[in-house]
Write a protein that holds these residues in place. Structure first.
Motif, short mmCIF file in Angstrom:
data_model
loop_
_atom_site.label_atom_id
_atom_site.label_comp_id
_atom_site.label_asym_id
_atom_site.label_seq_id
_atom_site.Cartn_x
_atom_site.Cartn_y
_atom_site.Cartn_z
N PHE A 202 0.82 -1.21 0.00
CA PHE A 202 0.00 0.00 0.00
C PHE A 202 0.86 1.26 0.00
O PHE A 202 0.61 2.20 -0.78
N GLU A 203 1.87 1.31 0.85
CA GLU A 203 2.72 2.50 0.95
C GLU A 203 3.53 2.75 -0.31
O GLU A 203 3.70 3.90 -0.73
N ILE A 204 4.04 1.70 -0.92
CA ILE A 204 4.79 1.85 -2.17
C ILE A 204 3.90 2.50 -3.23
O ILE A 204 4.30 3.45 -3.91
N ALA A 205 2.68 1.97 -3.38
CA ALA A 205 1.76 2.51 -4.38
C ALA A 205 1.33 3.92 -4.03
O ALA A 205 1.29 4.81 -4.90
N LYS A 206 0.99 4.16 -2.76
CA LYS A 206 0.53 5.49 -2.34
C LYS A 206 1.60 6.55 -2.55
O LYS A 206 1.31 7.65 -3.06
N ARG A 207 2.83 6.24 -2.20
CA ARG A 207 3.92 7.21 -2.38
C ARG A 207 4.22 7.45 -3.85
O ARG A 207 4.58 8.55 -4.25
N SER A 208 4.06 6.39 -4.65
CA SER A 208 4.27 6.54 -6.09
C SER A 208 3.22 7.46 -6.70
O SER A 208 3.54 8.36 -7.51
N PHE A 209 1.95 7.27 -6.32
CA PHE A 209 0.88 8.15 -6.80
C PHE A 209 1.11 9.59 -6.32
O PHE A 209 0.86 10.55 -7.07
N ALA A 210 1.56 9.74 -5.09
CA ALA A 210 1.78 11.07 -4.54
C ALA A 210 2.88 11.81 -5.31
O ALA A 210 2.76 13.01 -5.58
N ARG A 211 3.94 11.10 -5.67
CA ARG A 211 5.03 11.74 -6.45
C ARG A 211 4.52 12.22 -7.80
O ARG A 211 4.95 13.26 -8.32
N SER A 212 3.59 11.46 -8.38
CA SER A 212 3.09 11.80 -9.72
C SER A 212 1.97 12.84 -9.69
O SER A 212 1.85 13.64 -10.62
N LEU A 213 1.16 12.84 -8.62
CA LEU A 213 -0.05 13.65 -8.62
C LEU A 213 -0.04 14.84 -7.67
O LEU A 213 -0.71 15.85 -7.95
N THR A 214 0.65 14.73 -6.55
CA THR A 214 0.53 15.78 -5.52
C THR A 214 1.88 16.25 -4.99
O THR A 214 1.98 16.66 -3.82
N ASP A 215 2.91 16.19 -5.82
CA ASP A 215 4.24 16.62 -5.40
C ASP A 215 4.72 15.93 -4.13
O ASP A 215 5.39 16.53 -3.28
N ASP A 217 2.93 14.75 -1.64
CA ASP A 217 2.10 14.91 -0.43
C ASP A 217 0.98 13.87 -0.45
O ASP A 217 -0.04 14.02 -1.13
N THR A 218 1.15 12.80 0.35
CA THR A 218 0.16 11.72 0.36
C THR A 218 -1.17 12.15 0.97
O THR A 218 -2.21 11.55 0.69
N SER A 219 -1.15 13.19 1.80
CA SER A 219 -2.38 13.64 2.45
C SER A 219 -3.34 14.30 1.48
O SER A 219 -4.52 14.51 1.80
N LYS A 220 -2.87 14.63 0.28
CA LYS A 220 -3.71 15.28 -0.71
C LYS A 220 -4.25 14.31 -1.77
O LYS A 220 -4.96 14.73 -2.68
N LEU A 221 -3.91 13.05 -1.65
CA LEU A 221 -4.39 12.08 -2.63
C LEU A 221 -5.91 11.90 -2.53
O LEU A 221 -6.47 11.91 -1.44
N GLY A 222 -6.55 11.75 -3.67
CA GLY A 222 -7.99 11.56 -3.70
C GLY A 222 -8.39 10.11 -3.50
O GLY A 222 -7.54 9.23 -3.28
#
Length: 313
Positions: A202-215, A217-222
């Motif tokens: 979960f963390e690997i995927a979440k951090r990867s999405f955060a780098r691509s979508l929210t600079d 910041d994982t707290s801003k992921l939708g």
């Protein structure tokens, strides 16, 4: 210094915001409970198919679709929801403890909720949470598994239980404490690698999405990236532990609770002799399919609830 004094000192030395876990303790319990309920609501029908595939041989069910068809034909659509009351109530408690222990495990390693843990620390916290969680997960899974393979057309002399309470009472009266903690060590063996992979994936995927979508910041992921990340965690969970889950299901559906620790190896040898290596992966595809929506809603619910409550994840 006594062990109790050392523990109190350790808790006192932690930052105030982290002494009860990343969300202040109760926030993890609340968010974990809701996440667990969402998981059961979405995933239980496929979990029933998975458990039946694990326990029954190829002479009963040729595959997942055959299991689904026969279950609905013989027991109706409600047959897929057998044993649901046990995890619906129990998984709320199980997930509360799991997410709290995981959150607290991260804080113990980093010393602060403000510090992002490494993936190694995530895996360690997940593994430890899985071991702790087994205390609740084992009896909940026991009742769920035994109810799920309780067919409407039970053989002569079989006992049909209406729900987890009547079954728990029966097992306790017949076997004592062993009847409730039946398969505990098999559950521990499964939960340690499973939850290490669950949270790490979960963390690997979440951090990867955060780098691509929210600079970053994982707290801003939708909701969508959180659900996709949860799905990765779910697939990781079952991939890491599936043979151990097959063993656990077999053990918990035996005629009597096992003694000692050697029963895990004994069950593995029996499965190998009966079905070969394939026997350790019967129902795996169903588990993966189930994990995609189930883990998606679990993590998304937890993360969004923690934001609502003002907790850190």
């Amino acid at each position: 210094m006594s062990e109790e004094g050392s523990t109190l000192t350790l808790l006192h030395d932690l930052p105030e915001s982290s002494a009860s876990g990343a969300g202040g303790g109760w926030k993890d319990f609340v968010a974990g409970s809701l996440a667990g309920a969402a998981q059961v609501a979405v995933g239980h029908p496929l979990d029933t198919i998975k458990v039946r595939m694990q326990i029954e041989g190829t002479s009963v069910f040729k595959g997942p679709m055959d299991c689904l068809t026969k279950t609905v034909r013989n027991e109706g659509i409600l047959g897929l929801y057998k044993g649901m009351s046990s995890p619906l109530v129990g998984i709320a408690a199980v997930n509360s403890l799991l997410f709290w222990a995981y959150s607290y495990g991260k804080t113990l390693q980093t010393g602060s909720t403000a510090i992002t843990p490494s993936l190694d620390q995530i895996a360690i916290a997940g593994a430890a949470a899985g071991a702790i969680n087994s205390v609740l997960a084992s009896p909940v899974e026991l009742l769920k598994v035994r109810l799920q393979v309780q067919y409407s057309a039970a053989g002569e002399g079989s006992v049909l239980f209406k729900g987890p309470i009547s079954m728990a009472r029966h097992l306790a009266q017949k076997f004592g404490t062993r009847g409730i903690m039946w398969g505990f060590w098999a559950t521990v063996a499964r939960e340690i690698p499973a939850n290490a992979a669950f949270y790490t994936g979960f963390e690997i995927a979440k951090r990867s999405f955060a780098r691509s979508l929210t600079d970053g910041d994982t707290s801003k992921l939708g909701v969508v990236p959180l659900m996709l990340s949860g799905s990765v965690g779910g697939i990781s969970y079952w991939t890491a532990c599936y043979p151990l889950d097959v063993i656990k299901s077999r053990v918990q559906n035996a005629k009597a609770p096992p003694k000692g620790l050697g029963y895990i190896l004994t069950a593995a040898q029996e499965i190998l002799a009966e079905q070969g290596i394939k026997g350790f992966f019967r129902g795996y595809s169903t588990s993966v399919v189930r994990s995609i929506p189930a883990a998606a809603v679990t993590f998304a619910t937890y993360e969004l609830m923690m934001r609502t409550l003002g907790g850190n994840t």
